[in-house]
Design an enzyme around this catalytic site. Sequence first.
Site, PDB file in Angstrom:
ATOM      1  N   ARG A  46      -3.504   8.234   4.897  1.00 50.55           N
ATOM      2  CA  ARG A  46      -3.432   7.026   5.719  1.00 50.55           C
ATOM      3  C   ARG A  46      -3.741   7.252   7.194  1.00 50.55           C
ATOM      4  NH1 ARG A  46      -4.688   3.209   2.304  1.00 50.55           N
ATOM      5  NH2 ARG A  46      -3.603   3.570   0.345  1.00 50.55           N
TER       6      ARG A  46
ATOM      7  N   GLN B  83       0.835  -1.204   0.000  1.00 43.11           N
ATOM      8  CA  GLN B  83       0.000   0.000   0.000  1.00 43.11           C
ATOM      9  C   GLN B  83       0.868   1.252   0.000  1.00 43.11           C
ATOM     10  OE1 GLN B  83      -2.637  -0.242   3.437  1.00 43.11           O
ATOM     11  NE2 GLN B  83      -4.332  -0.806   2.127  1.00 43.11           N
ATOM     12  N   TRP B  84       1.918   1.205   0.797  1.00 43.44           N
ATOM     13  CA  TRP B  84       2.821   2.350   0.958  1.00 43.44           C
ATOM     14  C   TRP B  84       3.557   2.673  -0.334  1.00 43.44           C
ATOM     15  CZ3 TRP B  84       4.633   2.601   6.572  1.00 43.44           C
ATOM     16  CH2 TRP B  84       5.224   3.836   6.868  1.00 43.44           C
TER      17      TRP B  84
ATOM     18  N   GLU C 245      14.483  -1.803  -0.381  1.00 35.80           N
ATOM     19  CA  GLU C 245      13.854  -2.826   0.440  1.00 35.80           C
ATOM     20  C   GLU C 245      14.721  -4.079   0.517  1.00 35.80           C
ATOM     21  OE1 GLU C 245       9.838  -5.525  -0.072  1.00 35.80           O
ATOM     22  OE2 GLU C 245       9.684  -3.365  -0.463  1.00 35.80           O
TER      23      GLU C 245
ATOM     24  N   SER D 216      15.574  -7.959   0.379  1.00 40.08           N
ATOM     25  CA  SER D 216      15.112  -8.915  -0.616  1.00 40.08           C
ATOM     26  C   SER D 216      15.492 -10.329  -0.213  1.00 40.08           C
ATOM     27  CB  SER D 216      15.736  -8.598  -1.982  1.00 40.08           C
ATOM     28  OG  SER D 216      15.451  -9.622  -2.904  1.00 40.08           O
TER      29      SER D 216
ATOM     30  N   ARG E  52      11.532 -18.805  -1.671  1.00 37.23           N
ATOM     31  CA  ARG E  52      10.633 -17.862  -0.992  1.00 37.23           C
ATOM     32  C   ARG E  52       9.187 -17.978  -1.477  1.00 37.23           C
ATOM     33  NH1 ARG E  52      12.169 -12.042  -3.886  1.00 37.23           N
ATOM     34  NH2 ARG E  52      12.311 -12.873  -5.994  1.00 37.23           N
TER      35      ARG E  52
ATOM     36  N   ARG F 122      15.806 -12.583  -2.225  1.00 36.50           N
ATOM     37  CA  ARG F 122      16.716 -13.140  -3.232  1.00 36.50           C
ATOM     38  C   ARG F 122      18.112 -13.246  -2.641  1.00 36.50           C
ATOM     39  NH1 ARG F 122      17.157 -10.156  -8.624  1.00 36.50           N
ATOM     40  NH2 ARG F 122      18.270 -12.079  -9.115  1.00 36.50           N
TER      41      ARG F 122
END
Length: 233
Positions: free
Chosen positions: A200, A77-78, A100, A102, A172, A104
């Site tokens: 928000r 959402q952000w 962000e 990850s 994942r 991976r």
Amino acid sequence: MNSIQVLDKGYVRLVNHMGSDLTIANAARVSYAKESNELTDRDIKLIQFLAREGHTSPFRHVLVQYEIYAPLMVARQWWKYVIGSAHFEGTGDSLDAWNESSRRYITEEPTFYIPAAEQWRGKPANSKQGSGDIVEWEIGHKHTKELMDYIELGVKKYEAALEDGICAEQARLFLPSYGLYVRWYWTASLQSVSHFLNQRLAHDAQREIQDYAKAILELTKPVFPYGIDELLN
């Protein structure tokens, strides 16, 4: 205080900031080759005028950087505020940045948001989205347990795939996604922050992201007390 806990395991941390309320006033005053050395009542009135009349570019000269740890459903959402900020600010580009963690690359122990029995909400009465009142404890307890069982199964399958030599970026896939906590840095102009907060903090925003918005406001207000106040509806 530069960190606030949110939900069961999440948090918002103020990492850094650039500028102050005085920066906002001076960014506007440069049009007349003027500058203040300290914040005065005249500067505060100027900030109020800028916000009231929609002259928002000076609010993009100050930046705030946060570290956020939140469930994926909140993060996604952000994220739309980063995508939309270029159009909303009318700059053709955005000062917002988002980096962000990850899966991976990392295989740290997965962490999930699990509502307690008394935190499950029912359907809203007159909307296709949002939520209503808290459901009965017995129903909430049932779904807390079912969610825990579901997460446990997914984590076991994720770990088994890793043990079998499957790469992390594919393993994942076994993790239940929406409640999975992710960590990111968000750097944004004060105008972008206020746009996020105006939407928000609203009563009809999803409860979980409302809690994060309250933390963002609490951390930001001491840094830009006049600027953020004037930009909030």
